[in-house]
Design a protein around this motif. Sequence first.
Motif, mmCIF file in Angstrom:
data_model
loop_
_atom_site.group_PDB
_atom_site.id
_atom_site.type_symbol
_atom_site.label_atom_id
_atom_site.label_comp_id
_atom_site.label_asym_id
_atom_site.label_seq_id
_atom_site.Cartn_x
_atom_site.Cartn_y
_atom_site.Cartn_z
ATOM 1 N N GLY A 1 15.056 20.399 -1.818
ATOM 2 C CA GLY A 1 16.025 19.994 -0.804
ATOM 3 C C GLY A 1 15.852 18.537 -0.415
ATOM 4 N N LYS A 2 16.345 18.215 0.777
ATOM 5 C CA LYS A 2 16.289 16.832 1.279
ATOM 6 C C LYS A 2 14.884 16.557 1.824
ATOM 7 C CE LYS A 2 19.484 13.516 2.623
ATOM 8 N NZ LYS A 2 20.827 13.169 2.151
ATOM 9 N N LYS A 3 14.231 15.549 1.294
ATOM 10 C CA LYS A 3 12.850 15.252 1.668
ATOM 11 C C LYS A 3 12.602 13.752 1.698
ATOM 12 C CE LYS A 3 11.398 19.595 1.624
ATOM 13 N NZ LYS A 3 10.876 20.281 2.823
ATOM 14 N N ASP A 4 11.537 13.386 2.400
ATOM 15 C CA ASP A 4 10.952 12.048 2.302
ATOM 16 C C ASP A 4 9.684 12.164 1.454
ATOM 17 O OD1 ASP A 4 12.914 11.262 4.038
ATOM 18 O OD2 ASP A 4 11.564 10.884 5.742
ATOM 19 N N ILE A 5 9.481 11.171 0.594
ATOM 20 C CA ILE A 5 8.267 11.152 -0.228
ATOM 21 C C ILE A 5 7.509 9.866 0.079
ATOM 22 C CG2 ILE A 5 7.303 11.183 -2.554
ATOM 23 C CD1 ILE A 5 9.836 12.546 -3.520
ATOM 24 N N LEU A 6 6.276 10.008 0.537
ATOM 25 C CA LEU A 6 5.428 8.858 0.823
ATOM 26 C C LEU A 6 4.449 8.673 -0.324
ATOM 27 C CD1 LEU A 6 4.542 6.655 2.916
ATOM 28 C CD2 LEU A 6 2.805 8.317 3.686
ATOM 29 N N MET B 1 0.821 -1.206 0.000
ATOM 30 C CA MET B 1 0.000 0.000 0.000
ATOM 31 C C MET B 1 0.857 1.259 0.000
ATOM 32 S SD MET B 1 -2.861 1.282 2.745
ATOM 33 C CE MET B 1 -3.852 -0.186 2.546
ATOM 34 N N PHE B 2 1.882 1.287 0.874
ATOM 35 C CA PHE B 2 2.723 2.477 1.007
ATOM 36 C C PHE B 2 4.157 2.189 0.581
ATOM 37 C CE2 PHE B 2 -0.572 3.075 4.296
ATOM 38 C CZ PHE B 2 -1.060 4.316 3.913
ATOM 39 N N ARG B 3 4.785 3.191 -0.033
ATOM 40 C CA ARG B 3 6.221 3.139 -0.321
ATOM 41 C C ARG B 3 6.816 4.466 0.122
ATOM 42 N NH1 ARG B 3 6.427 1.332 -5.377
ATOM 43 N NH2 ARG B 3 7.228 -0.732 -4.841
ATOM 44 N N LEU B 4 7.857 4.402 0.933
ATOM 45 C CA LEU B 4 8.494 5.608 1.455
ATOM 46 C C LEU B 4 9.878 5.769 0.836
ATOM 47 C CD1 LEU B 4 8.519 8.014 3.410
ATOM 48 C CD2 LEU B 4 9.378 6.453 5.187
ATOM 49 N N LEU B 5 10.058 6.847 0.102
ATOM 50 C CA LEU B 5 11.351 7.189 -0.489
ATOM 51 C C LEU B 5 12.061 8.097 0.507
ATOM 52 C CD1 LEU B 5 10.101 7.955 -4.125
ATOM 53 C CD2 LEU B 5 10.727 5.747 -3.116
ATOM 54 N N LYS B 6 13.082 7.581 1.148
ATOM 55 C CA LYS B 6 13.666 8.216 2.341
ATOM 56 C C LYS B 6 14.965 8.946 2.001
ATOM 57 C CE LYS B 6 13.278 8.428 6.939
ATOM 58 N NZ LYS B 6 12.234 9.250 7.529
ATOM 59 N N ASP B 7 15.048 10.209 2.501
ATOM 60 C CA ASP B 7 16.294 10.999 2.472
ATOM 61 C C ASP B 7 16.793 11.298 1.058
ATOM 62 O OD1 ASP B 7 16.468 11.079 5.289
ATOM 63 O OD2 ASP B 7 17.397 9.090 5.321
ATOM 64 N N ALA B 8 15.891 11.677 0.169
ATOM 65 C CA ALA B 8 16.271 11.996 -1.215
ATOM 66 C C ALA B 8 16.439 13.497 -1.389
ATOM 67 C CB ALA B 8 15.208 11.490 -2.177
ATOM 68 N N THR B 9 17.261 13.884 -2.355
ATOM 69 C CA THR B 9 17.313 15.271 -2.811
ATOM 70 C C THR B 9 16.258 15.408 -3.895
ATOM 71 O OG1 THR B 9 19.667 15.484 -2.322
ATOM 72 C CG2 THR B 9 18.733 17.054 -3.886
ATOM 73 N N VAL B 10 15.274 16.268 -3.662
ATOM 74 C CA VAL B 10 14.076 16.287 -4.502
ATOM 75 C C VAL B 10 13.999 17.569 -5.336
ATOM 76 C CG1 VAL B 10 11.544 16.211 -4.502
ATOM 77 C CG2 VAL B 10 12.837 14.851 -2.829
ATOM 78 N N TYR B 11 13.730 17.370 -6.619
ATOM 79 C CA TYR B 11 13.395 18.461 -7.537
ATOM 80 C C TYR B 11 11.973 18.228 -8.025
ATOM 81 C CZ TYR B 11 18.349 19.755 -7.845
ATOM 82 O OH TYR B 11 19.633 20.145 -7.560
#
Length: 376
Positions: A17-22, A1-11
């Motif tokens: 900047g550095k973010k988590d994407i759920l 159900m969920f996938r967490l992309l942890k500690d990425a540099t996001v554009y």
Amino acid sequence: MFRLLKDATVYSPEYLGKKDILLCFDKVALIEDNVNPAGFKDIEIVNCDGKIIFPGFIDLHVHITGGGGEGGFTTRTEEAQAEDILKYGITTVVGVLGADGVTRNMPNLYAKARQLELEGLSTYIYTGSYQVPVITLTGSVQSDMVFVDKVIGVGEICLADSRAFEPSFDEISRIAAQTRNGAIISGKAGLVHFHLGQGESAMEYMFRLSNETLIPKQHILPTHVNRTKGLFNRALEYLKQGGNIDLTAGFIPSGSDPECVATYDALKTIIDNDLDFSGVTISSDAYGSVPTFDENGNVVSSETVNCKILFDEVRTAIKDRGIPVETAISIITKNAAERLKIDNKKGTLQVGKDADCVICDSGLNIVNVISKGKMY
């Protein structure tokens, strides 16, 4: 159900900047500095430390059913395969017919778009081909726009090329008017997508549509505008006047073709002249043919390209031409989504939008691709 992309540099493509994407199923659920996974059941955590995440790329000109045939049946190109598109970061494509609107036709194009969608991509199509009058699915441009879910415009209409059907300006303006009307009724983008050849008149129809009709510029999208230096200079004038242009990846100046302008050099010129980047997109023209003709119009060679060249040239723009990451990425994400009028769900990383992401390493090499929440 969920996938967490942890500690990425996001554009997004803007730098976040550095973010988590759920991700939740096929949507972006959260973008935060820190998302605690403890509160979520059935969650997969993907360590993205040291990685860069972009929105999924959009290629708005792909010959998904194959193309070619200008040199006979042996020069026909292969159909696109979903896995060969996804691995290059492209999560959304717009299918198009070219010179061959006979053995490759609209039912074939629609069915192929459906197939690619079931295999993981988001897909749209243009109705028609090089040909004028336009051959549609339902019998009219307006009806295709209103009743066929995947049709977002008309194209690619061929101009100033030996393969063109020599349409008059009245025919072109009527097609644009029908597309505009269909767009109003359906709420779609309603693009008229023009293939521009090497003829000097290639851009003149664009200016005439702007100056002699009331059709808004948002409905007009010429492509291959970097085919020659002269054509590109006219395209810059059109961009200055508020028009939109589509550059084609794969035009690399060489001894046999010194007049074309590489996309990364075109982007540098646009930046150096302080022009509006929001009006610029890049497409691959993948799976179509790149024929070479002799002085008598006979095909002497024919090549094809795949979608790889799209991000390859954007990456060159960033790494070798010094174009800011946010700017370069926007032309294959945000700008393309806005042009197609799908920016309510594509083109940026925002909560509620589709879970389309490209995960790269620090050298901008693609590591993983997520399309509609599924990782490839």
